[in-house]
Design a protein around this motif. Sequence first.
Motif, PDB file in Angstrom:
ATOM      1  N   THR A   1       0.829  -1.214   0.000  1.00 39.76           N
ATOM      2  CA  THR A   1       0.000   0.000   0.000  1.00 39.76           C
ATOM      3  C   THR A   1       0.860   1.259   0.000  1.00 39.76           C
ATOM      4  N   ILE A   2       1.834   1.314   0.885  1.00 38.14           N
ATOM      5  CA  ILE A   2       2.683   2.501   0.973  1.00 38.14           C
ATOM      6  C   ILE A   2       3.543   2.626  -0.277  1.00 38.14           C
ATOM      7  N   SER A   3       4.032   1.522  -0.799  1.00 42.84           N
ATOM      8  CA  SER A   3       4.814   1.565  -2.044  1.00 42.84           C
ATOM      9  C   SER A   3       3.991   2.138  -3.183  1.00 42.84           C
ATOM     10  N   GLU A   4       2.747   1.671  -3.305  1.00 45.83           N
ATOM     11  CA  GLU A   4       1.881   2.172  -4.377  1.00 45.83           C
ATOM     12  C   GLU A   4       1.547   3.642  -4.192  1.00 45.83           C
ATOM     13  N   LEU A   5       1.247   4.037  -2.962  1.00 50.18           N
ATOM     14  CA  LEU A   5       0.845   5.418  -2.712  1.00 50.18           C
ATOM     15  C   LEU A   5       2.001   6.416  -2.814  1.00 50.18           C
ATOM     16  N   THR A   6       3.221   5.942  -2.612  1.00 50.87           N
ATOM     17  CA  THR A   6       4.366   6.857  -2.615  1.00 50.87           C
ATOM     18  C   THR A   6       5.270   6.679  -3.824  1.00 50.87           C
ATOM     19  N   ASN A   7       4.877   5.847  -4.764  1.00 50.80           N
ATOM     20  CA  ASN A   7       5.776   5.528  -5.888  1.00 50.80           C
ATOM     21  C   ASN A   7       7.145   5.109  -5.370  1.00 50.80           C
ATOM     22  N   GLU A   8       7.123   4.268  -4.334  1.00 51.57           N
ATOM     23  CA  GLU A   8       8.349   3.697  -3.735  1.00 51.57           C
ATOM     24  C   GLU A   8       9.204   4.721  -2.986  1.00 51.57           C
ATOM     25  N   THR A   9       8.656   5.918  -2.686  1.00 51.05           N
ATOM     26  CA  THR A   9       9.460   6.929  -1.978  1.00 51.05           C
ATOM     27  C   THR A   9       9.232   6.827  -0.478  1.00 51.05           C
ATOM     28  N   HIS A  10       9.475   5.654   0.061  1.00 54.48           N
ATOM     29  CA  HIS A  10       9.419   5.445   1.500  1.00 54.48           C
ATOM     30  C   HIS A  10      10.679   4.695   1.907  1.00 54.48           C
ATOM     31  N   ARG A  11      10.903   4.649   3.203  1.00 49.95           N
ATOM     32  CA  ARG A  11      12.042   3.867   3.666  1.00 49.95           C
ATOM     33  C   ARG A  11      11.570   2.927   4.769  1.00 49.95           C
ATOM     34  N   THR A  12      12.239   1.805   4.831  1.00 49.36           N
ATOM     35  CA  THR A  12      11.900   0.769   5.797  1.00 49.36           C
ATOM     36  C   THR A  12      13.117   0.506   6.664  1.00 49.36           C
ATOM     37  N   CYS A  13      12.881   0.354   7.959  1.00 46.63           N
ATOM     38  CA  CYS A  13      13.966   0.002   8.870  1.00 46.63           C
ATOM     39  C   CYS A  13      13.395  -0.851   9.997  1.00 46.63           C
ATOM     40  N   SER A  14      14.272  -1.471  10.734  1.00 42.52           N
ATOM     41  CA  SER A  14      13.869  -2.276  11.890  1.00 42.52           C
ATOM     42  C   SER A  14      14.341  -1.573  13.147  1.00 42.52           C
ATOM     43  N   GLY A  15      13.616  -1.802  14.218  1.00 42.78           N
ATOM     44  CA  GLY A  15      14.019  -1.204  15.480  1.00 42.78           C
ATOM     45  C   GLY A  15      13.132  -1.668  16.616  1.00 42.78           C
ATOM     46  N   ASP A  16      13.479  -1.222  17.792  1.00 45.22           N
ATOM     47  CA  ASP A  16      12.755  -1.585  19.000  1.00 45.22           C
ATOM     48  C   ASP A  16      11.651  -0.573  19.277  1.00 45.22           C
ATOM     49  N   TYR A  17      10.482  -1.076  19.638  1.00 46.99           N
ATOM     50  CA  TYR A  17       9.395  -0.226  20.111  1.00 46.99           C
ATOM     51  C   TYR A  17       8.868  -0.855  21.386  1.00 46.99           C
ATOM     52  N   GLN A  18       9.154  -0.228  22.505  1.00 47.05           N
ATOM     53  CA  GLN A  18       8.712  -0.675  23.815  1.00 47.05           C
ATOM     54  C   GLN A  18       9.033  -2.146  24.060  1.00 47.05           C
ATOM     55  N   GLY A  19      10.262  -2.532  23.704  1.00 43.04           N
ATOM     56  CA  GLY A  19      10.730  -3.883  23.971  1.00 43.04           C
ATOM     57  C   GLY A  19      10.365  -4.923  22.923  1.00 43.04           C
ATOM     58  N   THR A  20       9.756  -4.497  21.838  1.00 37.56           N
ATOM     59  CA  THR A  20       9.364  -5.422  20.779  1.00 37.56           C
ATOM     60  C   THR A  20      10.014  -4.996  19.472  1.00 37.56           C
ATOM     61  N   GLU A  21      10.603  -5.951  18.768  1.00 36.95           N
ATOM     62  CA  GLU A  21      11.210  -5.667  17.464  1.00 36.95           C
ATOM     63  C   GLU A  21      10.102  -5.371  16.459  1.00 36.95           C
ATOM     64  N   MET A  22      10.243  -4.270  15.741  1.00 38.28           N
ATOM     65  CA  MET A  22       9.239  -3.842  14.772  1.00 38.28           C
ATOM     66  C   MET A  22       9.904  -3.474  13.456  1.00 38.28           C
ATOM     67  N   THR A  23       9.103  -3.520  12.402  1.00 36.89           N
ATOM     68  CA  THR A  23       9.491  -2.953  11.117  1.00 36.89           C
ATOM     69  C   THR A  23       8.801  -1.601  11.021  1.00 36.89           C
ATOM     70  N   PHE A  24       9.554  -0.564  10.715  1.00 37.98           N
ATOM     71  CA  PHE A  24       9.028   0.793  10.592  1.00 37.98           C
ATOM     72  C   PHE A  24       9.033   1.177   9.115  1.00 37.98           C
ATOM     73  N   LEU A  25       7.912   1.682   8.638  1.00 36.07           N
ATOM     74  CA  LEU A  25       7.832   2.234   7.288  1.00 36.07           C
ATOM     75  C   LEU A  25       7.627   3.731   7.431  1.00 36.07           C
ATOM     76  N   HIS A  26       8.537   4.517   6.879  1.00 34.54           N
ATOM     77  CA  HIS A  26       8.496   5.977   6.965  1.00 34.54           C
ATOM     78  C   HIS A  26       8.213   6.554   5.585  1.00 34.54           C
ATOM     79  N   PHE A  27       7.325   7.551   5.543  1.00 35.54           N
ATOM     80  CA  PHE A  27       6.980   8.179   4.271  1.00 35.54           C
ATOM     81  C   PHE A  27       6.329   9.526   4.536  1.00 35.54           C
ATOM     82  N   SER A  28       6.216  10.330   3.496  1.00 34.98           N
ATOM     83  CA  SER A  28       5.577  11.637   3.599  1.00 34.98           C
ATOM     84  C   SER A  28       4.230  11.598   2.884  1.00 34.98           C
ATOM     85  N   SER A  29       3.235  12.140   3.531  1.00 34.53           N
ATOM     86  CA  SER A  29       1.911  12.205   2.862  1.00 34.53           C
ATOM     87  C   SER A  29       1.967  13.146   1.663  1.00 34.53           C
ATOM     88  N   GLN A  30       2.934  14.048   1.649  1.00 31.26           N
ATOM     89  CA  GLN A  30       3.049  14.954   0.483  1.00 31.26           C
ATOM     90  C   GLN A  30       3.361  14.140  -0.768  1.00 31.26           C
TER      91      GLN A  30
END
Length: 170
Positions: free
Chosen positions: A134-163
């Motif tokens: 969904t994010i890839s389609e909406l952003t034409n692949e202009t997002h970034r993905t990283c992994s990290g900790d969120y409150q003790g749980t490993e998560m995948t984070f997808l970052h993008f701009s609504s612009q």
Amino acid sequence: MSVELQPMTLADVPVLKGLFQLYLYDMSKYMHWPVSAAGGFEFDENIVLAYFHEAGHHPYFIMQAGEIAGFALVRQYPYDATLIDMGQFFVLGKFTRQGLGQEALKACLKLHPGDWQVRVLPKNTGALAFWTKTISELTNETHRTCSGDYQGTEMTFLHFSSQNTLASST
């Protein structure tokens, strides 16, 4: 598809708590939470109540043709005030795989323009596939993905701009 976001009010808390149980049921596949003696999943109710009492928190029902199809809990991310965070997002099973989730996200982005993040459990491969596609389609692949900790749980984070999404999704 007629998808809209309906802002919740304090009177909607019992409905959200009920839907939250279904959300937790879905998440229990990955988190292995036990069912309580009362037959539900225990959770800190302040997680839900924060969306009604804290600034920068926005609870919405996802509506399809006048029926509750899920919820989107949008907030200012507490660890980086420059980010808008999809705190929790849930679509009822009967509404999945119909484009409703993508339309609900588009509606959230229009209401809350800025820099966004979505957090996903890596083991939740269905949700990770949905968000990535969904994010890839909406952003034409202009997002970034990283992994990290969120409150003790490993998560995948997808970052993008609504612009980057609004021009391509309207």
